[in-house]
Structure formats: structure tokens, C-alpha cells
Design an enzyme around this catalytic site. Structure first.
Site, PDB file in Angstrom:
ATOM      1  N   THR A 164       2.702   4.892  -1.582  1.00  0.00           N
ATOM      2  CA  THR A 164       2.437   6.169  -2.234  1.00  0.00           C
ATOM      3  C   THR A 164       2.981   6.257  -3.398  1.00  0.00           C
ATOM      4  O   THR A 164       3.530   5.188  -4.125  1.00  0.00           O
ATOM      5  CB  THR A 164       3.002   7.436  -1.368  1.00  0.00           C
ATOM      6  OG1 THR A 164       4.450   7.239  -1.405  1.00  0.00           O
ATOM      7  CG2 THR A 164       2.378   7.573  -0.087  1.00  0.00           C
ATOM      8  N   ASP A 182       0.931  -1.274   0.099  1.00  0.00           N
ATOM      9  CA  ASP A 182      -0.036   0.375   0.125  1.00  0.00           C
ATOM     10  C   ASP A 182       0.955   1.215  -0.053  1.00  0.00           C
ATOM     11  O   ASP A 182       1.046   1.850   1.023  1.00  0.00           O
ATOM     12  CB  ASP A 182      -1.055  -0.052   1.464  1.00  0.00           C
ATOM     13  CG  ASP A 182      -1.926   1.100   1.065  1.00  0.00           C
ATOM     14  OD1 ASP A 182      -2.245   1.955   0.093  1.00  0.00           O
ATOM     15  OD2 ASP A 182      -2.669   1.392   2.470  1.00  0.00           O
TER      16      ASP A 182
END
Length: 293
Positions: free
Chosen positions: A160, A158
Site C-alpha cells: 500500500t 504489492d
């Protein structure tokens, strides 16, 4: 920035989106980062970092359901899950809904992010940090996967966008570490941006992942606040059959899991692997280039 101001996203050059700031809840603007959380009538609480929306209350469920339930239901027998990043807790929330999972390790580089999101985005984690199956590790994700001796059935990155702190989670070293940490037949997934506008990211990820996994592809979901097209998720495994499960099998697993989904369905799961021609052509061009080099 104050109440009734307009906040503009700056991810792409030449065009973008804006949000009205109904209530400013938090802002930390320093020489190194600009973190802001505000209330917006259309999307609830919005968290943005350095001019880029990270998550919103209104549509986060689409992202987190697809990142979690697609690999877990495709695997069918996942007992150990590794989450890299995800400090807001929503990925953990969705993984913890799978009663068949015995152990969840979550690696977050900054303990402050976890506490911060518990305070300002409590609906994201919804109490999931209290799950007794959780092992929360405060460490760098790349360091963890390259150094751990643990094995996992599913790894969810997960991350950026591949700029700044998130860049290391798109490297060959990270992918090699994930391959090493997966059990045979395991699945790796990661967010890979909006491929219409960030096509190079998908091509680069495909090229690097293909060095370590026999079956590399992408699946997609429409998430309103990640504007500019369909959000793309990288998929990597050594078992091509997991990407081509029939809908009836997925339906059976979905029913058995008894998941309270608002976006995910077995039909959406199956259809999400159908990629647009422009992405298929870009990946094909990359494969041809690699063959000639």
C-alpha cells in the site's frame, strides 16, 4: 454510509475523486481503520481503506499484469517468485499463469485479508490460492525477507502507500532484505504511487534502492482509479540489460508464455520504461545532491 451515498477519496489534499455507492457490501469502521467494499456501476466492486481506493474490479488487471509480466518476461528464466502483500490474490493469479514458474511464495501479514478477499473479491484470485506451487506465509514482509534463507528470481512488493502499515515496505531494511533474498540476476519491483503527485516517494525509493542494486529505475502504467497521473513502479536489478530488452525478444517470450492479457503487450512493456522529464529531472537532482554530500 448507505446505498446511494457518495464515497469520497481523501488521499490528496485539495482535490480528489468520488464514487456512487450502488450497493454497500461491507464496512468495518473502528478507531484504527475504515475498510469498505461497495458496488459501483462504473468500476464494479471497490475496496477502500482509510479513505484510499485499494483496488477495483474494473481496472485491477492493468496494475497486476504490469507488476507481474514486466519482471517475469524481462527475466526470462524465473522459476521462484516471491510476492510480498497481495492478499486480494490478483498478483498471485497473474504469477500463476506463468507455467514456467516452479514455486510461488506469498507473504501476507494478515490471514484475515486473504479470507476476506476470497469472499468479497473472488474474481481477483480466481482460484489461484489452490495452485499447488503456492506457499502462503502469514508473516510480516520485512521480517520474512531479512530472516529467510530462501532465494528467488523475482520479488514483487504489492504494498500500500508508505503510510501506516505499508510504510515498512519502503525502508532500507526491507530493500536490503530483498537484495539478500534475490538470486544473481534477479529483479525486484514495487508499486511507487502516482509520481506527479507523489514524487518524493519515487525519489526516496530511488535513493534507498540505489544503495543495494546496480540498476534502479521505474516503469509506468495508466490505471484510472489511481488518479492524478501515471502509476509508477520501482524497478531494481544488478543487470541493466534486463531493462532494455528488445521488443522482438519480449514478443517471443510473451508468445511462448501464452498469457491471456488485457493490458500488457511487449510494446507497452518496452515503452513503459520511458519516463517523463519531470521525474527524470527530480532523480537527476537527487543524484547530484548525493554526489555533493
Amino acid at each position: 454510509m448507505a446505498q446511494n451515498d457518495i464515497w469520497y477519496e481523501t488521499l490528496h489534499t485539495g482535490f480528489g475523486q468520488y464514487f456512487t455507492v450502488d450497493t454497500l457490501l461491507y464496512r468495518d469502521k473502528t478507531a484504527h481503520q475504515d475498510l469498505v467494499i461497495f458496488e459501483n456501476a462504473a468500476f464494479g466492486r471497490v475496496m477502500a481503506l482509510d479513505g484510499v481506493v485499494q483496488t477495483t474490479e474494473r481496472d485491477e488487471f492493468i496494475y497486476h499484469e504490469m507488476m507481474t509480466h514486466v519482471p517475469l518476461l524481462a527475466h526470462g528464466e524465473a522459476r521462484r517468485v516471491l510476492i510480498i502483500g497481495g492478499g486480494d490474490g490478483a498478483m498471485l493469479r497473474e504469477v500463476s499463469r506463468h507455467a514456467s514458474v516452479d514455486h510461488i511464495t506469498m507473504v501476507e501479514i494478515d490471514a484475515g485479508v486473504v479470507d476476506f478477499c476470497k469472499t468479497y473479491l473472488p474474481n481477483h484470485s480466481a482460484g489461484a490460492y489452490d495452485d499447488p506451487r503456492l506457499n502462503l506465509v502469514i508473516a510480516d514482509g520485512v521480517d520474512f525477507v531479512t530472516q529467510t534463507d530462501e532465494k528467488f528470481d523475482v520479488i514483487i512488493s504489492d504494498c500500500t502507500d508508505p503510510i501506516g502499515p505499508g510504510e515498512s515496505l519502503f525502508t532500507s531494511a526491507f530493500y536490503a532484505g530483498c537484495k539478500k533474498a534475490l538470486n544473481p540476476g534477479g529483479i525486484f519491483v514495487a508499486q511507487n504511487g502516482v509520481c506527479f503527485l507523489q514524487q518524493d516517494e519515487a525519489v526516496n525509493s530511488h535513493r534507498k534502492l540505489s544503495h543495494y542494486f546496480a540498476d534502479v529505475s521505474f516503469y509506468q502504467a495508466a490505471i484510472p482509479t489511481y488518479y492524478g497521473g501515471i502509476m509508477t513502479f520501482a524497478w531494481a536489478s544488478d543487470n541493466p540489460a534486463l531493462r532494455a530488452l528488445d521488443t522482438a525478444t519480449l514478443q517471443q517470450r510473451f508468445a511462448a508464455a501464452n498469457l491471456p492479457c488485457r493490458y500488457y503487450t511487449p510494446a507497452i512493456h518496452s515503452g513503459s520504461f520511458a519516463l517523463p522529464r519531470y521525474l527524470l529531472d527530480a532523480l537527476s537532482d537527487e543524484d547530484e545532491t548525493n554526489c555533493k554530500s
